[in-house]
Design an enzyme around this catalytic site. Sequence first.
Site, mmCIF file in Angstrom:
data_model
loop_
_atom_site.group_PDB
_atom_site.id
_atom_site.type_symbol
_atom_site.label_atom_id
_atom_site.label_comp_id
_atom_site.label_asym_id
_atom_site.label_seq_id
_atom_site.Cartn_x
_atom_site.Cartn_y
_atom_site.Cartn_z
ATOM 1 C CG HIS A 100 -7.888 -35.718 -57.518
ATOM 2 N ND1 HIS A 100 -8.158 -36.783 -58.357
ATOM 3 C CD2 HIS A 100 -6.873 -35.044 -58.092
ATOM 4 C CE1 HIS A 100 -7.322 -36.747 -59.379
ATOM 5 N NE2 HIS A 100 -6.528 -35.700 -59.252
ATOM 6 C CG HIS B 117 -7.922 -27.217 -61.924
ATOM 7 N ND1 HIS B 117 -6.616 -26.786 -61.842
ATOM 8 C CD2 HIS B 117 -7.879 -28.433 -62.515
ATOM 9 C CE1 HIS B 117 -5.824 -27.694 -62.367
ATOM 10 N NE2 HIS B 117 -6.551 -28.711 -62.779
HETATM 11 P P1 2AM Z 1 -5.177 -32.056 -62.985
HETATM 12 O O1 2AM Z 1 -5.673 -32.723 -64.216
HETATM 13 O O2 2AM Z 1 -6.178 -32.033 -61.917
HETATM 14 O O3 2AM Z 1 -4.556 -30.740 -63.225
HETATM 15 C C1 2AM Z 1 -3.188 -37.361 -61.273
HETATM 16 O O4 2AM Z 1 -2.694 -37.688 -62.525
HETATM 17 C C2 2AM Z 1 -3.371 -35.882 -61.145
HETATM 18 O O5 2AM Z 1 -2.109 -35.243 -61.251
HETATM 19 C C3 2AM Z 1 -4.257 -35.310 -62.208
HETATM 20 O O6 2AM Z 1 -5.465 -34.937 -61.611
HETATM 21 C C4 2AM Z 1 -3.515 -34.106 -62.772
HETATM 22 O O7 2AM Z 1 -4.066 -32.909 -62.352
HETATM 23 C C5 2AM Z 1 -2.225 -34.056 -62.020
HETATM 24 N N1 2AM Z 1 -1.070 -33.833 -62.868
HETATM 25 C C6 2AM Z 1 -0.296 -32.726 -62.854
HETATM 26 N N2 2AM Z 1 0.713 -32.850 -63.708
HETATM 27 C C7 2AM Z 1 0.576 -34.046 -64.304
HETATM 28 C C8 2AM Z 1 1.310 -34.735 -65.306
HETATM 29 N N3 2AM Z 1 2.424 -34.226 -65.843
HETATM 30 N N4 2AM Z 1 0.850 -35.925 -65.712
HETATM 31 C C9 2AM Z 1 -0.271 -36.445 -65.168
HETATM 32 N N5 2AM Z 1 -0.986 -35.866 -64.209
HETATM 33 C C10 2AM Z 1 -0.578 -34.676 -63.772
#
Ligand code: 2AM
Length: 185
Positions: free
Chosen positions: A40, A126
């Site tokens: 996603h 992304h």
């Molecule tokens: P990303 O890896 O796509 O950048 C669900 O956990 C989503 O939230 C993940 O796809 C992650 O995005 C995003 N996310 C952003 N900040 C986060 C954090 N501090 N901890 C966990 N997930 C985070």
Amino acid sequence: MRLFVAVNLPGGVRDDLSRAAAPLRETPFPVKWIEPDGVHLTLKFLGDVAEERVRAVVLGIEDACRGVMVFTLGMSGFGAFPSPQRPRVIWVGCEPVPALELLQHGMEREMQLLGFPLDGRPFQPHLTLGRVRRGAGALPGFAALLDALSFECEFLVESVDLMQSTLSRAGARYTRRHAVPLDAG
Ligand code: 2AM
């Protein structure tokens, strides 16, 4: 519960992306890959939210989406944060089109009004495909592999979803709690 706001991919796009990323997944590199169904585009990570606040969050998402027209989002190329030479997060990139920037900016603003901290980092749209396991060190050859792969596709973003992430030893499981449609014009 652990919540985040995201754009999900139509099934056909998910399958195409999964096929394009298969050569990566088939390597022995120490990467924990996200299930193709779970890939996603995160607009805002909220973290732990009490059930009684979910209604307010949904209203905030609706406010952020109000007036944003359905738009086409292009995806292309594979990459890694912080760099292909020191990969930690493996991703496929999204075009930073104005409608997406507007949506993400509006989401930050609405969620900040509800008390969620601003994410101060620049928005780098992304879709995370996998995360390199802790302590893996450098991965020689990985950058060349990323470079050799290509993927281009576009799809219509018609809604924004409030997602729940349930963590377990097997990894995170993502479920849609609520969908907010964009303006179809
Ligand atoms: P990303 O890896 O796509 O950048 C669900 O956990 C989503 O939230 C993940 O796809 C992650 O995005 C995003 N996310 C952003 N900040 C986060 C954090 N501090 N901890 C966990 N997930 C985070």
